[in-house]
Design a protein around this motif. Structure first.
Motif, PDB file in Angstrom:
ATOM      1  N   PRO A  96       0.805  -1.232   0.000  1.00 53.67           N
ATOM      2  CA  PRO A  96       0.000   0.000   0.000  1.00 53.67           C
ATOM      3  C   PRO A  96       0.834   1.277   0.000  1.00 53.67           C
ATOM      4  O   PRO A  96       0.421   2.294  -0.555  1.00 53.67           O
ATOM      5  CB  PRO A  96      -0.822  -0.119   1.293  1.00 53.67           C
ATOM      6  CG  PRO A  96      -0.822  -1.568   1.623  1.00 53.67           C
ATOM      7  CD  PRO A  96       0.470  -2.113   1.112  1.00 53.67           C
ATOM      8  N   SER A  97       2.013   1.225   0.617  1.00 51.82           N
ATOM      9  CA  SER A  97       2.850   2.427   0.696  1.00 51.82           C
ATOM     10  C   SER A  97       3.811   2.557  -0.475  1.00 51.82           C
ATOM     11  O   SER A  97       4.429   3.605  -0.653  1.00 51.82           O
ATOM     12  CB  SER A  97       3.654   2.416   2.002  1.00 51.82           C
ATOM     13  OG  SER A  97       4.506   1.281   2.055  1.00 51.82           O
ATOM     14  N   ALA A  98       3.951   1.490  -1.269  1.00 47.64           N
ATOM     15  CA  ALA A  98       4.861   1.520  -2.415  1.00 47.64           C
ATOM     16  C   ALA A  98       4.337   0.535  -3.456  1.00 47.64           C
ATOM     17  O   ALA A  98       4.757  -0.629  -3.484  1.00 47.64           O
ATOM     18  CB  ALA A  98       6.287   1.152  -1.996  1.00 47.64           C
ATOM     19  N   ASN A 211       7.823   0.389  12.339  1.00 44.75           N
ATOM     20  CA  ASN A 211       8.245  -1.012  12.278  1.00 44.75           C
ATOM     21  C   ASN A 211       7.454  -1.783  11.232  1.00 44.75           C
ATOM     22  O   ASN A 211       7.997  -2.648  10.535  1.00 44.75           O
ATOM     23  CB  ASN A 211       8.085  -1.668  13.648  1.00 44.75           C
ATOM     24  CG  ASN A 211       9.306  -1.480  14.540  1.00 44.75           C
ATOM     25  OD1 ASN A 211      10.429  -1.308  14.046  1.00 44.75           O
ATOM     26  ND2 ASN A 211       9.094  -1.490  15.837  1.00 44.75           N
ATOM     27  N   LEU A 212       6.155  -1.479  11.100  1.00 40.98           N
ATOM     28  CA  LEU A 212       5.351  -2.143  10.079  1.00 40.98           C
ATOM     29  C   LEU A 212       5.863  -1.799   8.686  1.00 40.98           C
ATOM     30  O   LEU A 212       5.955  -2.676   7.813  1.00 40.98           O
ATOM     31  CB  LEU A 212       3.883  -1.743  10.224  1.00 40.98           C
ATOM     32  CG  LEU A 212       2.914  -2.347   9.202  1.00 40.98           C
ATOM     33  CD1 LEU A 212       2.918  -3.869   9.272  1.00 40.98           C
ATOM     34  CD2 LEU A 212       1.500  -1.807   9.429  1.00 40.98           C
ATOM     35  N   GLY A 213       6.210  -0.540   8.463  1.00 43.10           N
ATOM     36  CA  GLY A 213       6.775  -0.146   7.169  1.00 43.10           C
ATOM     37  C   GLY A 213       8.088  -0.843   6.895  1.00 43.10           C
ATOM     38  O   GLY A 213       8.352  -1.268   5.762  1.00 43.10           O
ATOM     39  N   ARG A 214       8.926  -0.981   7.915  1.00 44.22           N
ATOM     40  CA  ARG A 214      10.198  -1.693   7.748  1.00 44.22           C
ATOM     41  C   ARG A 214       9.969  -3.168   7.447  1.00 44.22           C
ATOM     42  O   ARG A 214      10.658  -3.751   6.605  1.00 44.22           O
ATOM     43  CB  ARG A 214      11.052  -1.528   9.004  1.00 44.22           C
ATOM     44  CG  ARG A 214      11.579  -0.112   9.208  1.00 44.22           C
ATOM     45  CD  ARG A 214      12.504  -0.034  10.406  1.00 44.22           C
ATOM     46  NE  ARG A 214      13.115   1.297  10.503  1.00 44.22           N
ATOM     47  CZ  ARG A 214      14.256   1.556  11.120  1.00 44.22           C
ATOM     48  NH1 ARG A 214      14.927   0.574  11.713  1.00 44.22           N
ATOM     49  NH2 ARG A 214      14.748   2.772  11.164  1.00 44.22           N
ATOM     50  N   TRP A 217       8.945  -3.574   3.890  1.00 44.72           N
ATOM     51  CA  TRP A 217      10.095  -3.424   2.993  1.00 44.72           C
ATOM     52  C   TRP A 217      10.850  -4.741   2.903  1.00 44.72           C
ATOM     53  O   TRP A 217      11.216  -5.192   1.804  1.00 44.72           O
ATOM     54  CB  TRP A 217      11.024  -2.325   3.503  1.00 44.72           C
ATOM     55  CG  TRP A 217      12.248  -2.157   2.643  1.00 44.72           C
ATOM     56  CD1 TRP A 217      12.373  -1.383   1.527  1.00 44.72           C
ATOM     57  CD2 TRP A 217      13.518  -2.815   2.824  1.00 44.72           C
ATOM     58  NE1 TRP A 217      13.633  -1.517   0.995  1.00 44.72           N
ATOM     59  CE2 TRP A 217      14.367  -2.387   1.766  1.00 44.72           C
ATOM     60  CE3 TRP A 217      14.025  -3.710   3.758  1.00 44.72           C
ATOM     61  CZ2 TRP A 217      15.684  -2.831   1.637  1.00 44.72           C
ATOM     62  CZ3 TRP A 217      15.332  -4.162   3.628  1.00 44.72           C
ATOM     63  CH2 TRP A 217      16.144  -3.710   2.572  1.00 44.72           C
ATOM     64  N   VAL A 218      11.075  -5.393   4.040  1.00 45.23           N
ATOM     65  CA  VAL A 218      11.780  -6.682   4.043  1.00 45.23           C
ATOM     66  C   VAL A 218      10.975  -7.729   3.274  1.00 45.23           C
ATOM     67  O   VAL A 218      11.522  -8.468   2.445  1.00 45.23           O
ATOM     68  CB  VAL A 218      12.044  -7.149   5.493  1.00 45.23           C
ATOM     69  CG1 VAL A 218      12.639  -8.557   5.502  1.00 45.23           C
ATOM     70  CG2 VAL A 218      12.986  -6.185   6.207  1.00 45.23           C
ATOM     71  N   LEU A 219       9.670  -7.792   3.536  1.00 41.71           N
ATOM     72  CA  LEU A 219       8.832  -8.806   2.888  1.00 41.71           C
ATOM     73  C   LEU A 219       8.789  -8.659   1.373  1.00 41.71           C
ATOM     74  O   LEU A 219       8.487  -9.619   0.653  1.00 41.71           O
ATOM     75  CB  LEU A 219       7.409  -8.743   3.441  1.00 41.71           C
ATOM     76  CG  LEU A 219       7.225  -9.085   4.926  1.00 41.71           C
ATOM     77  CD1 LEU A 219       5.765  -8.934   5.329  1.00 41.71           C
ATOM     78  CD2 LEU A 219       7.730 -10.489   5.237  1.00 41.71           C
ATOM     79  N   SER A 220       9.094  -7.465   0.882  1.00 38.14           N
ATOM     80  CA  SER A 220       9.043  -7.237  -0.569  1.00 38.14           C
ATOM     81  C   SER A 220      10.344  -7.599  -1.273  1.00 38.14           C
ATOM     82  O   SER A 220      10.420  -7.521  -2.500  1.00 38.14           O
ATOM     83  CB  SER A 220       8.726  -5.763  -0.845  1.00 38.14           C
ATOM     84  OG  SER A 220       9.831  -4.929  -0.502  1.00 38.14           O
ATOM     85  N   ARG A 221      11.361  -8.022  -0.535  1.00 39.79           N
ATOM     86  CA  ARG A 221      12.680  -8.238  -1.140  1.00 39.79           C
ATOM     87  C   ARG A 221      12.721  -9.437  -2.080  1.00 39.79           C
ATOM     88  O   ARG A 221      13.426  -9.418  -3.091  1.00 39.79           O
ATOM     89  CB  ARG A 221      13.747  -8.401  -0.047  1.00 39.79           C
ATOM     90  CG  ARG A 221      13.845  -7.226   0.915  1.00 39.79           C
ATOM     91  CD  ARG A 221      14.225  -5.956   0.208  1.00 39.79           C
ATOM     92  NE  ARG A 221      15.601  -6.006  -0.283  1.00 39.79           N
ATOM     93  CZ  ARG A 221      16.121  -5.177  -1.170  1.00 39.79           C
ATOM     94  NH1 ARG A 221      15.355  -4.254  -1.728  1.00 39.79           N
ATOM     95  NH2 ARG A 221      17.377  -5.274  -1.527  1.00 39.79           N
ATOM     96  N   ILE A 222      11.997 -10.501  -1.729  1.00 34.78           N
ATOM     97  CA  ILE A 222      11.953 -11.698  -2.568  1.00 34.78           C
ATOM     98  C   ILE A 222      10.514 -12.216  -2.568  1.00 34.78           C
ATOM     99  O   ILE A 222       9.649 -11.665  -1.879  1.00 34.78           O
ATOM    100  CB  ILE A 222      12.910 -12.815  -2.077  1.00 34.78           C
ATOM    101  CG1 ILE A 222      12.535 -13.253  -0.654  1.00 34.78           C
ATOM    102  CG2 ILE A 222      14.355 -12.348  -2.145  1.00 34.78           C
ATOM    103  CD1 ILE A 222      13.324 -14.456  -0.152  1.00 34.78           C
ATOM    104  N   ALA A 223      10.269 -13.289  -3.300  1.00 34.70           N
ATOM    105  CA  ALA A 223       8.941 -13.919  -3.328  1.00 34.70           C
ATOM    106  C   ALA A 223       9.111 -15.432  -3.270  1.00 34.70           C
ATOM    107  O   ALA A 223      10.203 -15.966  -3.479  1.00 34.70           O
ATOM    108  CB  ALA A 223       8.184 -13.513  -4.596  1.00 34.70           C
TER     109      ALA A 223
END
Length: 356
Positions: A96-98, A211-214, A217-223
């Motif tokens: 949602p933020s990016a 912390n939720l935003g961070r 960000w981590v969760l978006s690094r790979i799939a």
């Protein structure tokens, strides 16, 4: 008037005019009957006109939105052997933020990452289960590829969010049958000497929203991962986990995205909200030599026999450590044990007591 009609119809011409009038009347009558339809149809139309009106469209109920995932109460895992599936677009959603970043999610049909991306394992086995989580994947390409190649498929990998060139590496891992977790940096014991990267790590001193935003960000690094872990090298996120409010917000986000959690703190109790498990033994704790590695692997085997299951953690996939783990895993069948992925070892979340 009558004389004019008789004169109009008299003689041969009058007879022709008479039959033309008769034919015209028959034709007109035929047209009328055709438009009304056969007798039965006319009766049906009359009955329909007398019937009460059908309910209006406003009375029609709109189907409800999909309910909870049908997989929510099922243990994670996959019972079919073979390669792990590639990342599924149905299990991804924009951040949602990016919006240019993608996050894991539960699919519309209820499928979850912790089921779809799991390594194949037969859940009917009665042998005690023992697992090993290999962290630090992605930091050294050579060591990571060696671990993927040399360890059995049931060994679970933990991928660093700071690794480079991960796409090819993770494709190799999936093809070899390895499931993998994503390492989430969290404030550990000994911070700031032990620094998990304070630009992106979850910190108890930060507002929950940051912390939720961070985390996202981590969760978006790979799939393509089944879950997350607090194992980041030798750091285990102890300080963040000690903050109940921050840690439960983390676990809630993990659960809502259909992920499991492997707690890197040895011997911790079961957690709420998400499917989870803590490790039992850190295999490559200091010292890291052949004798110490073999002793810890033997201790892990004994825990599995005594308790029915056990999970070991390798913080860094050093060549000697991978060699000893591979040799140990080859001996498990003879010992009556079976190597299992993390998805086959996690337990359901504990129910929280209501605040009084």
């Amino acid at each position: 008037m009558a004389a004019r009609v008789l004169k109009f119809l008299s003689g041969w011409r009058g007879l022709g005019r008479f039959w033309m009038i008769i034919l015209a009347m028959f034709g007109f009558a035929a047209v009328i009957l055709q438009s009304l339809g056969p007798p039965k149809q006319r009766v049906a139309q009359a009955e329909a006109a007398a019937a009460p009106p059908e309910p209006v469209a406003a009375d029609v109920k709109v189907p409800a939105a999909p309910g909870p995932s049908p997989f929510a109460e099922q243990p994670p895992g996959r019972d079919t052997p073979g390669a792990v599936t590639d990342p599924d677009p149905g299990l991804l959603a924009p951040d949602p933020s990016a919006p240019n970043r993608s996050l894991p999610r539960i699919a519309v049909d209820g499928r979850t990452p912790m089921h779809v991306y799991a390594s194949g394992f037969d859940p009917t086995t009665v042998r005690p289960r023992v697992g090993v989580l290999i962290a630090g994947i992605g930091l050294s390409e050579a060591e990571s590829l060696a671990a993927i190649r040399d360890l059995p498929a049931a060994a679970t990998l933990a991928v660093s969010p700071y690794g480079g060139n991960l796409d090819r590496m993770l494709a190799s891992a999936r093809l070899a049958g390895h499931e993998y977790l994503l390492s989430v940096p969290m404030e550990p014991q000994g911070y700031p000497i032990n620094d998990p990267d304070d630009r992106h790590a979850l910190m108890p001193s930060l507002p929950a929203e940051e912390n939720l935003g961070r985390l996202r960000w981590v969760l978006s690094r790979i799939a393509g991962y089944v879950g997350v872990t607090s194992a980041l090298g030798p750091m285990h996120g102890e300080r963040l986990a000690a903050d109940r409010e921050q840690f439960e917000a983390f676990l809630k986000e993990v659960a809502q995205r259909g992920l499991l959690f492997a707690d890197a703190r040895p011997g911790e109790a079961q957690l709420p909200l998400a499917w989870n498990r803590s490790v039992d033994v850190v295999i490559d704790d200091d010292p890291v030599n052949e004798a110490a590695l073999d002793a810890r692997l033997d201790a892990l085997s004994k825990l599995a026999r005594d308790n029915g299951s056990a999970l070991g953690l390798v913080s860094v996939p050093r060549p000697k450590t991978v060699e000893r783990v591979a040799a140990w895993s080859n001996s498990l069948m003879a010992k009556g044990l079976i190597l299992a992925p993390v998805s086959a070892l996690v337990r359901p979340p504990v129910k929280q007591e209501q605040d009084k």
